[in-house]
Motif scaffolding. Structure first.
Motif, PDB file in Angstrom:
ATOM      1  N   ILE A  79     -13.066   3.159  -3.445  1.00  0.00           N
ATOM      2  CA  ILE A  79     -13.383   2.779  -4.825  1.00  0.00           C
ATOM      3  C   ILE A  79     -14.498   1.729  -4.820  1.00  0.00           C
ATOM      4  CG2 ILE A  79     -12.447   1.505  -6.813  1.00  0.00           C
ATOM      5  CD1 ILE A  79      -9.930   3.071  -6.532  1.00  0.00           C
ATOM      6  N   ASP A  80     -14.473   0.866  -3.814  1.00  0.00           N
ATOM      7  CA  ASP A  80     -15.507  -0.172  -3.710  1.00  0.00           C
ATOM      8  C   ASP A  80     -16.898   0.464  -3.753  1.00  0.00           C
ATOM      9  OD1 ASP A  80     -13.856  -2.669  -1.966  1.00  0.00           O
ATOM     10  OD2 ASP A  80     -13.050  -0.674  -2.213  1.00  0.00           O
ATOM     11  N   MET A  83     -18.611  -6.851   3.540  1.00  0.00           N
ATOM     12  CA  MET A  83     -17.316  -6.452   2.975  1.00  0.00           C
ATOM     13  C   MET A  83     -16.340  -6.052   4.073  1.00  0.00           C
ATOM     14  SD  MET A  83     -16.826  -6.386  -0.418  1.00  0.00           S
ATOM     15  CE  MET A  83     -15.913  -4.950  -0.952  1.00  0.00           C
ATOM     16  N   GLU A  91       0.839  -1.205   0.000  1.00  0.00           N
ATOM     17  CA  GLU A  91       0.000   0.000   0.000  1.00  0.00           C
ATOM     18  C   GLU A  91       0.868   1.246   0.000  1.00  0.00           C
ATOM     19  OE1 GLU A  91      -3.096   0.025  -0.423  1.00  0.00           O
ATOM     20  OE2 GLU A  91      -3.672  -2.020   0.062  1.00  0.00           O
ATOM     21  N   LYS A  92       0.303   2.310  -0.511  1.00  0.00           N
ATOM     22  CA  LYS A  92       0.880   3.652  -0.425  1.00  0.00           C
ATOM     23  C   LYS A  92       2.362   3.708  -0.811  1.00  0.00           C
ATOM     24  CE  LYS A  92      -1.646   6.317   2.861  1.00  0.00           C
ATOM     25  NZ  LYS A  92      -1.709   6.754   4.236  1.00  0.00           N
ATOM     26  N   ASN A 152      -5.957   2.313   1.117  1.00  0.00           N
ATOM     27  CA  ASN A 152      -6.737   1.244   1.743  1.00  0.00           C
ATOM     28  C   ASN A 152      -7.779   1.863   2.666  1.00  0.00           C
ATOM     29  OD1 ASN A 152      -7.576  -1.222   2.464  1.00  0.00           O
ATOM     30  ND2 ASN A 152      -5.577  -2.043   2.917  1.00  0.00           N
ATOM     31  N   TYR A 193      -6.950  -3.696  -6.610  1.00  0.00           N
ATOM     32  CA  TYR A 193      -7.749  -2.855  -7.512  1.00  0.00           C
ATOM     33  C   TYR A 193      -7.893  -1.414  -7.033  1.00  0.00           C
ATOM     34  CZ  TYR A 193     -11.590  -3.725  -4.309  1.00  0.00           C
ATOM     35  OH  TYR A 193     -12.360  -3.793  -3.184  1.00  0.00           O
ATOM     36  N   HIS A 194      -7.862  -1.182  -5.715  1.00  0.00           N
ATOM     37  CA  HIS A 194      -7.990   0.210  -5.291  1.00  0.00           C
ATOM     38  C   HIS A 194      -6.716   1.018  -5.543  1.00  0.00           C
ATOM     39  CE1 HIS A 194      -7.179  -1.820  -1.295  1.00  0.00           C
ATOM     40  NE2 HIS A 194      -6.141  -1.061  -1.473  1.00  0.00           N
ATOM     41  N   ASN A 195      -5.653   0.333  -5.970  1.00  0.00           N
ATOM     42  CA  ASN A 195      -4.431   1.062  -6.332  1.00  0.00           C
ATOM     43  C   ASN A 195      -4.285   1.243  -7.842  1.00  0.00           C
ATOM     44  OD1 ASN A 195      -3.392   1.444  -3.710  1.00  0.00           O
ATOM     45  ND2 ASN A 195      -2.789  -0.696  -3.625  1.00  0.00           N
TER      46      ASN A 195
END
Lengths: 378, 486
Positions: free
Chosen positions: B6-7, B45, A145-146, B476, A175-177
């Motif tokens: 994003i989710d 989730m 992360e980051k 995150n 996916y969030h990255n």
């Protein structure tokens, strides 16, 4: 019906429908506008920093240039900083008569290297691929992360094959990255506060500056000139080794991608060799445990593994070569080699490779090779 | 799943499109079942294991509600017994997950005072997200059924959806059954303007959270961390005052942003949630403040604790006692620590002691708002500090010296200036909204929705690019909402 009311009715009938369909259409158009504006920001490189020292990009520039100039690469070495600061490709080429090239990036794991190799093999196929084993470790890029992702992103962005980049994205980034991996606007938008001068220069079209290298850059990253000091040697005595081989683990991701690299080499008719670039013997305790765990994994993938970490202790010649002057003066977890250490490794590995693969003809009599060597930095 | 992730950016559009194109067309039960599945997915989730707890607690309350409804009105003992079962189980679950370690620590501490070393071990418990919110929502239903204010729900799917409705499941607003439950009884008619309003509210909420609150958090966390470490010499003076003021804004903006996104999300689906914040920092008294701050919780406390205790009908002494109980409970609701109890009691004392003074001295308008804000901000030392010792360190470090050192706590000068400008703009905006609301006007109608199409689009683009360019986004779950911990 009055004329005013008629006008109102006409206006009403001319009003666009306010249905779900119209909302979705407008939403889609709006999203397209947003994406287009982001693409403009990306194309104009508003959030890109000056790049005066981007070794990863230089490597790929030169790698593609070698293809353009029809310079064949016999030995391709891939790895992270341990390889890039631990292997002198010029020394290797001069000793072995084989053209070599270093690819990879500092801080990356074997998953990133797999895609680096895949792209590299599309450009040209070497006879031997050497994978430095320090990249086979406990890391899993999907868990990063980051800030920890910076090295992976730098390597990812330097690659040229767009389709391969698309294909590798789900394997390399959670996916969030994905937005920060693909888009400097998302990754560096805080430059507005942290580097406002850069953003202003980019907006005016005066940046970002990029230093381009057109020389024969084979990928080495010579960083350390000073060997181990007495202070560090004393710390080994007082505090013991900073690295414990018993803690060494291979993550599922690393295991999977090492196997994939072996398969890729097999499919492309490239011979795979593993190379372990050493740290100072007293820098690592319990190395036999590390060696045993790594060996158990590598055994089935290739018969060739030059483990210089172990060999520098058992082999008297190597012991005399890998002196304290060969190792970076640090007590930190990552110890790299000095310029001298790099030259030793390049030379030792040239001997090893010509010994185990005598069938690969050297190019010492080839005029093109001679002219190439003549261009090497002195 | 966080609203600022994003989710959720994928989840909400997919749910909304499926909802309006398919599920809201073919029957209420199917629509409710779809919303329930989405809500459970939303909650799962975070951690699937605690979904069972949510299902158990809501199913139990549905069953008990039906049983109370079937019981003869005159059979008060049986009705009360059923209510007590619900209270014991719901509060038992909440008590175990949220307060077990607090009680263990407190008992241990108490015995230590008397020289006895118990050395009790704390339990390794994870606090299920949103448990305080859905437990209170469920309790309000069962109490209202018991009181005969509402009739028990006959539709289990609708009831479970009411408790689990994802926009407000994890951090409120704490809805009343009388307001939200009937909304699950019929199919919604697509209202373009309402959906558009909902979308804009979501984006405004995201700006508040990602651009302002999360930027304030950088400074606040940095200063309070030093306070917790006891290095008061470094943060002595103005930096700690500024951090405290920033925290007051962070807390408000973070939580009101969550409520706004929740309300906007519900609007997109055709539902209406209650207002949770009404510009609290423009309050003219503490009483007024609690009518504007976390309104759904304040009203819950009023209806289910303060009034049953006697409210303000039984003399001054009883009123004071009741108020202190309500504020102590409210503090404890926020967190299982003596810090929160102290915070609650301080605010109770403000209502009891300072409001009459403000009235007697006829302090009104901006001056009253400033006094209320300053004292509220001071009380937040106990809300934010990790432990009473850290709170004292923070209080000791408060002062007006060292003004030059205010940067260097995670925010550079330009970012700090930007943040201060944003806060000033926000407060001016709130003031204008307050004035317009008194005239029955809506600022969004005036500034956006009544404007020509090109101007509306320009505003929407500004909203989106404000988030992209100025947002603080963690990759995150680092930037979760403050009220998730409660």
């Amino acid at each position: 019906m009055g004329s005013k009311q008629k006008q109102q009715n006409k206006k009403k009938s001319q009003e666009k429908p306010r249905t779900l369909k119209s909302l979705l259409t407008k939403g889609a158009v709006f999203a397209t506008v947003v994406v287009c504006l982001i693409v403009i920001l990306e194309k104009r490189q508003i959030f890109v920093e000056d790049s005066m020292n981007n070794h990863v990009e230089w490597k790929w520039d030169c790698y593609y240039r070698m293809k353009q100039y029809n310079i064949p690469i016999d030995v391709l070495l891939v790895g992270n900083s341990h390889l890039l600061t631990g292997f002198n490709p010029y020394e290797f080429t001069k000793r072995s008569g084989l053209n070599c090239f270093l690819l990879g990036a500092s801080g990356v794991g074997v998953a990133d290297l797999y895609f680096t190799i895949e792209e590299a093999l599309k450009v040209q196929k070497p006879k031997v691929l050497v994978l430095e084993t320090y990249a086979i470790n406990e890391s899993d890029p999907l868990r990063l992360e980051k800030g920890a992702l910076n090295d992976e992103i730098n390597s990812f962005r330097a690659r040229r094959d767009t389709w391969l980049k698309v294909r590798s994205t789900p394997s390399l980034f959670n996916y969030h990255n994905w937005p920060i991996a693909w888009c400097e606007t998302f990754r560096n938008h805080n430059y507005i506060f942290t580097k406002p001068d850069q953003v202003m220069r980019n907006l005016k079209g005066e940046g970002p500056k990029r230093r381009v290298r057109n020389d024969m850059y084979l990928g080495q990253f010579a960083r350390f000139s000073k060997g181990l000091s007495q202070t560090t040697l004393d710390r080994y005595k007082d505090e013991g080794a900073p690295v414990d081989g018993a803690e060494y683990e291979i993550s599922e991701s690393s295991a999977k991608y090492t196997e994939k690299i072996a398969r890729l080499c097999k499919e492309n008719g490239v011979r795979l060799v593993f190379l372990t670039i050493p740290m100072y013997p007293e820098h690592v305790k319990n190395y036999p445990i590390w060696q045993q765990r790594l060996g158990a994994h590598l055994k089935s993938l290739s018969p060739y593994w030059l483990d210089l970490q172990a060999a520098q202790v058992t082999d008297s010649t190597l012991r005399s070569l890998y002196t304290t002057a060969a190792f970076q003066d640090t007590y930190g977890a990552n110890q790299h080699l000095t310029n001298y250490g790099m030259a030793v490794t390049g030379s030792v590995f040239a001997q090893y490779l010509t010994h185990i693969m005598p069938d690969i003809p050297d190019r010492k009599n080839d005029p093109q090779w001679r002219s190439l060597v003549a261009k090497f930095p002195k | 799943m966080l609203f600022n992730s994003i989710d959720f950016g994928i989840f909400l559009p997919v749910v909304a499109v499926l909802y309006w194109t398919v599920f809201n067309r073919y029957g209420v039960r199917l629509r409710n079942a779809f919303l329930l599945a989405c809500s459970w997915f939303f909650y799962g989730m975070w951690d699937w294991r605690f979904l069972g707890l949510l299902i158990f607690s809501s199913t139990m309350d549905y069953t008990l509600g039906r049983l109370i409804g079937r019981t003869d009105v005159n059979d008060r003992r049986k009705r009360k017994a059923l209510l007590v079962v619900s209270l014991v189980v719901n509060l038992g679950i909440l008590g175990f997950f949220k307060y077990a370690n607090f009680f263990i620590d407190s008992i241990d501490g108490l015995f230590t005072v008397f020289g006895l070393e118990l050395s009790l071990k704390t339990l390794n418990i994870i606090l299920p997200v949103g448990i305080s919110f859905y437990t209170f929502q469920s309790l309000s239903y069962i109490i209202d059924v018991y009181r005969g204010k509402i009739s028990p729900s006959r539709d289990i799917i609708a009831f479970l959806t009411f408790i689990s409705f994802f926009p407000q499941l994890v951090a409120g607003p704490i809805e009343r059954a009388s307001h939200l439950l009937p909304q699950f009884d019929d199919l919604k008619k697509f209202d373009y303007d309402r959906v558009r309003e909902g979308i804009v509210e979501v984006f405004i909420g995201l700006i508040k959270k990602m651009v302002i609150a999360d930027r304030l958090a950088v400074y606040v966390d940095s200063v309070f961390q030093e306070a917790a470490a006891g290095s008061s010499t470094q943060i002595l003076g103005f930096p700690s005052v500024l951090a405290l003021i920033f925290f007051a804004f962070q807390l408000y903006i973070d939580f009101s942003a969550y409520s706004q996104i929740a309300i906007g999300t519900a609007k997109i689906l055709g539902f209406s949630l209650c207002t949770n914040f009404r510009r609290p920092y423009l309050s003219s008294s503490f009483n007024n403040f609690w009518e504007r701050w976390h309104i759904s919780l304040s009203q819950w406390m009023r209806d289910y604790i303060f009034i049953p205790l006697g409210g303000s009908r039984e003399g001054r002494r009883r009123t004071v006692r009741n108020l202190l109980i309500v504020f102590a409970v409210s503090g404890l609701w926020h967190g299982a620590s003596w810090n929160f109890v102290i915070w609650g009691l301080i605010n109770g004392l403000f209502v009891i002691l300072l409001d009459p003074l403000l009235a007697r001295w006829k302090v009104r308008g901006v001056l009253a708002s400033i006094i209320v804000f300053c004292l509220w901000t001071f009380s937040l030392v106990f809300f934010r500090a990790e432990g009473i010792d850290a709170a004292w360190t923070m209080i000791r470090s408060l002062g007006l010296g060292h003004i030059g050192q205010i940067s260097g706590f995670g925010l550079a000068w330009n970012e700090l200036t930007f943040t201060l400008v944003l806060l000033a703009v926000l407060m001016c905006f709130e003031y204008v909204v307050e004035r317009l609301e008194k005239r029955g006007e809506n600022i969004m109608d005036i500034m956006v929705f009544s404007r020509p199409g090109w101007l509306r689009w320009a505003v929407y683009l500004v909203l989106v690019f404000t988030i992209i360019l100025f947002g603080v986004y963690a990759t995150n779950n680092d930037n979760s909402f403050i009220y998730f911990q409660f």
